[in-house]
Motif scaffolding. Structure first.
Motif, PDB file in Angstrom:
ATOM      1  N   ALA A   1       0.828  -1.213   0.000  1.00  0.00           N
ATOM      2  CA  ALA A   1       0.000   0.000   0.000  1.00  0.00           C
ATOM      3  C   ALA A   1       0.860   1.261   0.000  1.00  0.00           C
ATOM      4  O   ALA A   1       1.806   1.389   0.780  1.00  0.00           O
ATOM      5  N   ALA A   2       0.508   2.182  -0.880  1.00  0.00           N
ATOM      6  CA  ALA A   2       1.158   3.490  -0.929  1.00  0.00           C
ATOM      7  C   ALA A   2       0.485   4.418   0.087  1.00  0.00           C
ATOM      8  O   ALA A   2      -0.617   4.129   0.552  1.00  0.00           O
ATOM      9  N   PRO A   3       1.143   5.514   0.453  1.00  0.00           N
ATOM     10  CA  PRO A   3       0.517   6.440   1.407  1.00  0.00           C
ATOM     11  C   PRO A   3      -0.883   6.886   0.994  1.00  0.00           C
ATOM     12  O   PRO A   3      -1.768   7.021   1.843  1.00  0.00           O
ATOM     13  N   SER A   4      -1.119   7.092  -0.305  1.00  0.00           N
ATOM     14  CA  SER A   4      -2.446   7.514  -0.753  1.00  0.00           C
ATOM     15  C   SER A   4      -3.469   6.400  -0.581  1.00  0.00           C
ATOM     16  O   SER A   4      -4.657   6.669  -0.348  1.00  0.00           O
ATOM     17  N   ASP A   5      -3.025   5.135  -0.685  1.00  0.00           N
ATOM     18  CA  ASP A   5      -3.923   4.006  -0.426  1.00  0.00           C
ATOM     19  C   ASP A   5      -4.358   4.004   1.036  1.00  0.00           C
ATOM     20  O   ASP A   5      -5.537   3.796   1.349  1.00  0.00           O
ATOM     21  N   ILE A   6      -3.406   4.214   1.929  1.00  0.00           N
ATOM     22  CA  ILE A   6      -3.707   4.255   3.363  1.00  0.00           C
ATOM     23  C   ILE A   6      -4.654   5.412   3.659  1.00  0.00           C
ATOM     24  O   ILE A   6      -5.618   5.268   4.432  1.00  0.00           O
ATOM     25  N   ALA A   7      -4.403   6.552   3.046  1.00  0.00           N
ATOM     26  CA  ALA A   7      -5.265   7.714   3.261  1.00  0.00           C
ATOM     27  C   ALA A   7      -6.689   7.428   2.806  1.00  0.00           C
ATOM     28  O   ALA A   7      -7.659   7.838   3.454  1.00  0.00           O
ATOM     29  N   ARG A   8      -6.836   6.715   1.685  1.00  0.00           N
ATOM     30  CA  ARG A   8      -8.170   6.368   1.187  1.00  0.00           C
ATOM     31  C   ARG A   8      -8.881   5.424   2.153  1.00  0.00           C
ATOM     32  O   ARG A   8     -10.068   5.614   2.455  1.00  0.00           O
ATOM     33  N   LEU A   9      -8.178   4.418   2.653  1.00  0.00           N
ATOM     34  CA  LEU A   9      -8.784   3.504   3.622  1.00  0.00           C
ATOM     35  C   LEU A   9      -9.207   4.243   4.885  1.00  0.00           C
ATOM     36  O   LEU A   9     -10.297   4.013   5.423  1.00  0.00           O
ATOM     37  N   ASP A  10      -8.342   5.136   5.365  1.00  0.00           N
ATOM     38  CA  ASP A  10      -8.674   5.908   6.569  1.00  0.00           C
ATOM     39  C   ASP A  10      -9.897   6.787   6.338  1.00  0.00           C
ATOM     40  O   ASP A  10     -10.753   6.938   7.223  1.00  0.00           O
TER      41      ASP A  10
END
Length: 258
Positions: A118-127
């Motif tokens: 997961a890229a940082p933007s993926d984590i941000a989307r999940l959050d």
């Protein structure tokens, strides 16, 4: 999203960039492309070159031009099953167990890969989705909870960064959205389902955020096991209620005279 074509400013170079965006799930079915003038400027190519590229993409059935409406990414999520099989499944609910078995395997793999990729933007989307889930839960917005449930699993699939898995999951979730395998609303009838599901999604997101593939896999498996078990409980409650209703409707026998 679109980057200037730095090397040979040919239609083939434009096609390659747009195909790559579609393959990797950045451009999705139904997305509208910018107007021709704007897209040509973003790609730094002439409008004749862009028109040639769009013609190639249209011939490949990746985009479609709608009269007076612009150019859109075509519906690329093909059916996993033929319509005949979908109707057959609907008539034989025992197939639902096979569906959950399939989802358990592929989603747990996706969650594990997402934890490692997961890229940082993926984590941000999940959050972001988790925050929206919490808000929907707090306001008892069942429609939003259902929509966000599917969005969450889409986001996990995207974070796995495997294009074959991504498009397979998208096709699978279309069946879920259409209620082919089960009515999601029935799941929420269970007294503890909504809070349990929220916590399970949080557990999956946290494991991915912490880059823990084993925990992400286990959290995903536990989630599917819970959904399957809870739906079984709900169906059993329906069966008992139906039986109880039949008993109430039955006229009492007249006592025999003595």
């Amino acid at each position: 999203m679109f980057q200037p074509v730095d090397h040979q400013k040919t239609a083939a170079a434009v096609v390659e960039q747009i195909e790559d965006l579609i393959l990797k799930g950045v451009l999705q079915s139904g997305d509208k492309l910018p107007a021709e003038r704007d897209l040509a400027e973003q790609l730094a190519v002439s409008r004749p070159v862009l028109r040639d590229a769009l013609k190639i993409l249209e011939d490949r059935k990746l985009i479609e031009a709608r009269r007076g409406g612009g150019t859109f990414v075509a519906d690329l999520i093909g059916p996993i099953f033929s319509e005949a099989i979908v109707q057959l499944i609907a008539r034989h609910p025992t197939a639902v167990n096979d569906y959950f078995e399939f989802r358990r395997g592929i989603e747990s793999q996706a969650a594990a890969q997402a934890a490692g990729r997961a890229a940082p933007s993926d984590i941000a989307r999940l959050d972001e989705i988790i925050r929206e889930m919490q808000a929907a839960h707090d306001s008892a917005d069942l429609a939003a909870e259902s929509r966000l449930d599917v969005a969450f699993h889409h986001a996990v699939g995207e974070a796995a960064h495997n294009v074959v898995m991504l498009h397979t999951l998208r096709s699978c979730y279309r069946l879920l959205e259409n209620g082919v395998f089960y009515n999601r609303g029935r799941l929420y009838d269970h007294p503890t389902a909504r809070i349990e599901l929220l916590q399970q999604h949080k557990a999956i997101a946290d494991a991915i955020r912490q880059a823990d593939p084993d925990r992400a896999r286990k959290a995903s498996e536990d989630h599917i096991d819970y959904v399957r078990g809870t739906l079984d409980d709900t169906r059993e409650m329906d069966r008992r209620e139906q039986l109880a209703g039949l008993r109430r409707l039955k006229k009492p026998k007249t006592p025999a005279r003595t």
